[in-house]
Every structure is written in C-alpha cells, then in structure tokens.
Design an enzyme around this catalytic site. Structure first.
Site, PDB file in Angstrom:
ATOM      1  N   ASP A   1      -5.149   8.412   4.761  1.00  0.00           N
ATOM      2  CA  ASP A   1      -4.746   8.079   3.383  1.00  0.00           C
ATOM      3  C   ASP A   1      -5.751   8.637   2.381  1.00  0.00           C
ATOM      4  O   ASP A   1      -6.550   7.905   1.812  1.00  0.00           O
ATOM      5  CB  ASP A   1      -4.643   6.548   3.270  1.00  0.00           C
ATOM      6  CG  ASP A   1      -4.072   6.112   1.925  1.00  0.00           C
ATOM      7  OD1 ASP A   1      -3.428   6.937   1.248  1.00  0.00           O
ATOM      8  OD2 ASP A   1      -4.266   4.936   1.570  1.00  0.00           O
TER       9      ASP A   1
ATOM     10  N   PRO B   1      -0.941  23.511  -5.379  1.00  0.00           N
ATOM     11  CA  PRO B   1      -0.171  23.544  -4.128  1.00  0.00           C
ATOM     12  C   PRO B   1      -0.906  24.215  -2.968  1.00  0.00           C
ATOM     13  O   PRO B   1      -0.892  23.700  -1.838  1.00  0.00           O
ATOM     14  CB  PRO B   1       1.090  24.332  -4.530  1.00  0.00           C
ATOM     15  CG  PRO B   1       1.252  24.040  -5.988  1.00  0.00           C
ATOM     16  CD  PRO B   1      -0.140  23.952  -6.554  1.00  0.00           C
ATOM     17  N   ASN B   2      -1.584  25.329  -3.228  1.00  0.00           N
ATOM     18  CA  ASN B   2      -2.274  26.051  -2.159  1.00  0.00           C
ATOM     19  C   ASN B   2      -3.368  25.186  -1.503  1.00  0.00           C
ATOM     20  O   ASN B   2      -3.504  25.150  -0.278  1.00  0.00           O
ATOM     21  CB  ASN B   2      -2.877  27.332  -2.751  1.00  0.00           C
ATOM     22  CG  ASN B   2      -3.541  28.189  -1.709  1.00  0.00           C
ATOM     23  OD1 ASN B   2      -2.928  28.531  -0.690  1.00  0.00           O
ATOM     24  ND2 ASN B   2      -4.800  28.531  -1.930  1.00  0.00           N
TER      25      ASN B   2
ATOM     26  N   LYS C   1      -4.669  10.690  -0.193  1.00  0.00           N
ATOM     27  CA  LYS C   1      -3.903  10.902  -1.443  1.00  0.00           C
ATOM     28  C   LYS C   1      -4.206  12.250  -2.100  1.00  0.00           C
ATOM     29  O   LYS C   1      -4.728  12.321  -3.208  1.00  0.00           O
ATOM     30  CB  LYS C   1      -4.159   9.750  -2.427  1.00  0.00           C
ATOM     31  CG  LYS C   1      -3.741   8.386  -1.883  1.00  0.00           C
ATOM     32  CD  LYS C   1      -3.878   7.295  -2.924  1.00  0.00           C
ATOM     33  CE  LYS C   1      -3.422   5.944  -2.420  1.00  0.00           C
ATOM     34  NZ  LYS C   1      -4.295   5.381  -1.353  1.00  0.00           N
TER      35      LYS C   1
ATOM     36  N   ASP D   1     -10.612  -0.406   6.511  1.00  0.00           N
ATOM     37  CA  ASP D   1     -11.375  -0.343   5.259  1.00  0.00           C
ATOM     38  C   ASP D   1     -12.787  -0.871   5.501  1.00  0.00           C
ATOM     39  O   ASP D   1     -13.175  -1.918   4.984  1.00  0.00           O
ATOM     40  CB  ASP D   1     -10.660  -1.155   4.164  1.00  0.00           C
ATOM     41  CG  ASP D   1      -9.372  -0.497   3.718  1.00  0.00           C
ATOM     42  OD1 ASP D   1      -9.219   0.720   3.908  1.00  0.00           O
ATOM     43  OD2 ASP D   1      -8.501  -1.204   3.168  1.00  0.00           O
TER      44      ASP D   1
ATOM     45  N   GLN E   1      -4.638  -8.464  -4.557  1.00  0.00           N
ATOM     46  CA  GLN E   1      -3.230  -8.046  -4.540  1.00  0.00           C
ATOM     47  C   GLN E   1      -2.427  -9.062  -5.353  1.00  0.00           C
ATOM     48  O   GLN E   1      -2.450 -10.246  -5.071  1.00  0.00           O
ATOM     49  CB  GLN E   1      -2.692  -7.984  -3.104  1.00  0.00           C
ATOM     50  CG  GLN E   1      -3.397  -6.964  -2.216  1.00  0.00           C
ATOM     51  CD  GLN E   1      -2.970  -5.526  -2.480  1.00  0.00           C
ATOM     52  OE1 GLN E   1      -2.320  -5.241  -3.498  1.00  0.00           O
ATOM     53  NE2 GLN E   1      -3.336  -4.625  -1.599  1.00  0.00           N
TER      54      GLN E   1
ATOM     55  N   GLY F   1      -4.675  -4.799   5.450  1.00  0.00           N
ATOM     56  CA  GLY F   1      -6.134  -4.671   5.477  1.00  0.00           C
ATOM     57  C   GLY F   1      -6.803  -6.003   5.710  1.00  0.00           C
ATOM     58  O   GLY F   1      -6.948  -6.461   6.850  1.00  0.00           O
TER      59      GLY F   1
ATOM     60  N   ARG G   1       0.765 -10.099   2.400  1.00  0.00           N
ATOM     61  CA  ARG G   1      -0.031 -11.312   2.634  1.00  0.00           C
ATOM     62  C   ARG G   1       0.774 -12.259   3.502  1.00  0.00           C
ATOM     63  O   ARG G   1       1.993 -12.360   3.359  1.00  0.00           O
ATOM     64  CB  ARG G   1      -0.425 -11.970   1.307  1.00  0.00           C
ATOM     65  CG  ARG G   1      -1.500 -11.183   0.548  1.00  0.00           C
ATOM     66  CD  ARG G   1      -2.776 -11.037   1.369  1.00  0.00           C
ATOM     67  NE  ARG G   1      -3.796 -10.202   0.747  1.00  0.00           N
ATOM     68  CZ  ARG G   1      -3.984  -8.901   0.989  1.00  0.00           C
ATOM     69  NH1 ARG G   1      -3.198  -8.258   1.822  1.00  0.00           N
ATOM     70  NH2 ARG G   1      -4.962  -8.251   0.409  1.00  0.00           N
TER      71      ARG G   1
END
Ligand code: C5P
Length: 245
Positions: free
Chosen positions: A59, A66-67, A61, A10, A204, A224, A184
């Site tokens: 990542d 769908p195509n 997302k 990141d 988090q 991360g 963590r």
C-alpha cells in the site's frame, strides 16, 4: 470462501513485522505493508513476508507521471505482491499505465497480475480539504467520479471507506473488488481479555463491523489496530474470522 482479512502490518521495523506476521498468519488472508514499514525496512520485508507463503498488499499509493508509476508497478510485480495501490486522482492515463504494467510484468515473470487498487478520496479529507485544493467539494460525488474513472482505466479494484461500499456497488460492475479499511469489531465486552484492544474506534470515524462490511459488498477487509493492538493478536484475528461465518 477465502479468508478476506488483510492484516495491516503498521509496525515500525522488520522484527515487529515478522513477529506479528508469525503470530497471526494462519488466521488472515493477506498482509498489508504500508509507507511506514516499507520506508523503514525496504523491499526485503516484502520478500520475507512472501517467503512465509502469505499474500502481500503493498500500500504505497503511487501517484506520479504515468511512466514512473508504470515502473514502480513493475518493481512491485518483481517483488511478487498480490495487491498494490495507486491514486485515482493521478488520472486515466496514469491508471492505464499502472494496469498495463501490472499485466505485462506479470506475464514476463510468469505469475498472475496483482490487483491494482484505486484509492479515491482519502478518508482524512472532507469538503473543506477538497475546496482547499480546488476539487469538487462534494466528497461523495468526487469518490463516485474517481471510481468510474478507475473502472474506465481498466482497474479491477478500489479501496473505499465502509460507508461508500453500498453506493459504489450500485454504480460499478459487479466484478470490481472492493477493499475496505475502517473496520471495527464491536464484538462486545463479554468477549474477554484475550483480544482486548479490538473494540476501540481509535481515529476511525466512520466504521462498520467486519460482518456488516462484507454484507454491504466488500471483498476484502483491511484491519490494523483491532488485530495488532490486541493483547492477543492471533485470538483477535480468529474471533473476527469467526464473526464472518
Ligand atoms: O488500525 P486501523 O484498522 O484503523 O488501520 C487501517 C489501515 O488501513 C491503516 O493501515 C491505514 O493506513 C489504512 N487506511 C485507512 N483508511 C483509508 C485508507 C487506508 O485506514 N481510507
């Protein structure tokens, strides 16, 4: 056992990513390239990390018709990534298209299909976020519903929060791979300055330690800040790996 640590790259640019990867590479099992780095550095960063011999989790997302998702997955397979993510809320047909595309493109490129991971409810969402967009406000019920749908669509893995691992393990086939962020270390103050920075929870809210997450049934840990924000990222990664044995 293979190294289950996936270090999140990141960072904002190629130089920072290659430097971090070079430092920690022997101590982790794979690198995660997400929206920030990919948008800044482009697909070349995936090739450059792959050139070091490390596995890559892309990542991004995917969530589209769908195509389009199928074509994006094909492009990811050509980049030779080992894992990638799609939103399960894209539905059965979209997930089936993603998995089919991963299998077909891998076959055509003569390599193993990447693990297509389903993302259920983002951990930044709560019941009011869900109600806002007209979804089932019970987050746990929605996570379970989407997880079952992902398996029905043929996905072989899911991303889940540490606190969802136990519940998902109860309802999913044992071979489904669970990838868990929100880790963590809580390794204690006595651990010294070499990996300082690894102790903070940051934003988090629902965390488990690496060992707890593996014991609960996670296959992979996305880590991360406990690694990249540590004074010595390599020492932090090694310490985390040691804590698993
Ligand atoms: O720094 P930290 O260990 O919190 O980073 C966790 C990584 O996992 C980040 O790249 C973040 O985008 C990702 N992630 C997450 N929670 C999710 C899904 C992904 O923290 N539910």
């Amino acid at each position: 056992m293979r190294n289950p640590i996936i270090a999140a790259l990141d960072v904002p640019n190629v130089e920072a990513a290659l430097k971090l990867a070079g430092q920690i590479s022997p101590a982790v099992g794979a690198f995660k390239i997400g929206g920030e780095l990919f948008t800044a550095a482009g697909p070349d960063i995936v090739r450059r990390i792959r050139d070091t011999g490390a596995a890559v989790f892309l990542d991004l997302k995917f969530h589209d018709i769908p195509n389009t998702v199928a074509k994006a997955v094909t492009a990811a397979v050509r980049l030779d990534v080992q894992m990638l993510t799609v939103h399960t809320s894209g539905g059965l047909e979209m997930m089936r298209a993603a998995e089919a595309s991963a299998q077909l493109a891998a076959k055509m490129n003569g390599r193993a299909a990447p693990l297509v991971l389903g993302v259920t409810v983002l951990t930044s969402s709560n019941s009011s976020t869900m109600a806002e967009i007209g979804c089932e406000p019970n987050v746990v019920a929605q996570v379970e519903r989407l997880a079952r749908l992902a398996v029905q669509a043929g996905l072989r893995g899911l991303v889940c929060s540490p606190l969802e691992i136990v519940a998902l393990r109860k309802i999913l086939p044992a071979q489904v791979q669970l990838v868990t962020p929100g880790i963590r270390t809580r390794l204690g103050e006595a651990s010294g300055a070499a990996w300082a920075g690894a102790e903070k929870a940051d934003d988090q809210k629902r965390t488990l330690s690496p060992r707890e997450a593996i014991q609960a049934g996670a296959n992979w840990l996305v880590i991360g800040r406990p690694i990249y924000a540590a004074e010595n990222p390599r020492a932090a990664a090694e310490k985390i790996l040691e804590s698993l044995n």
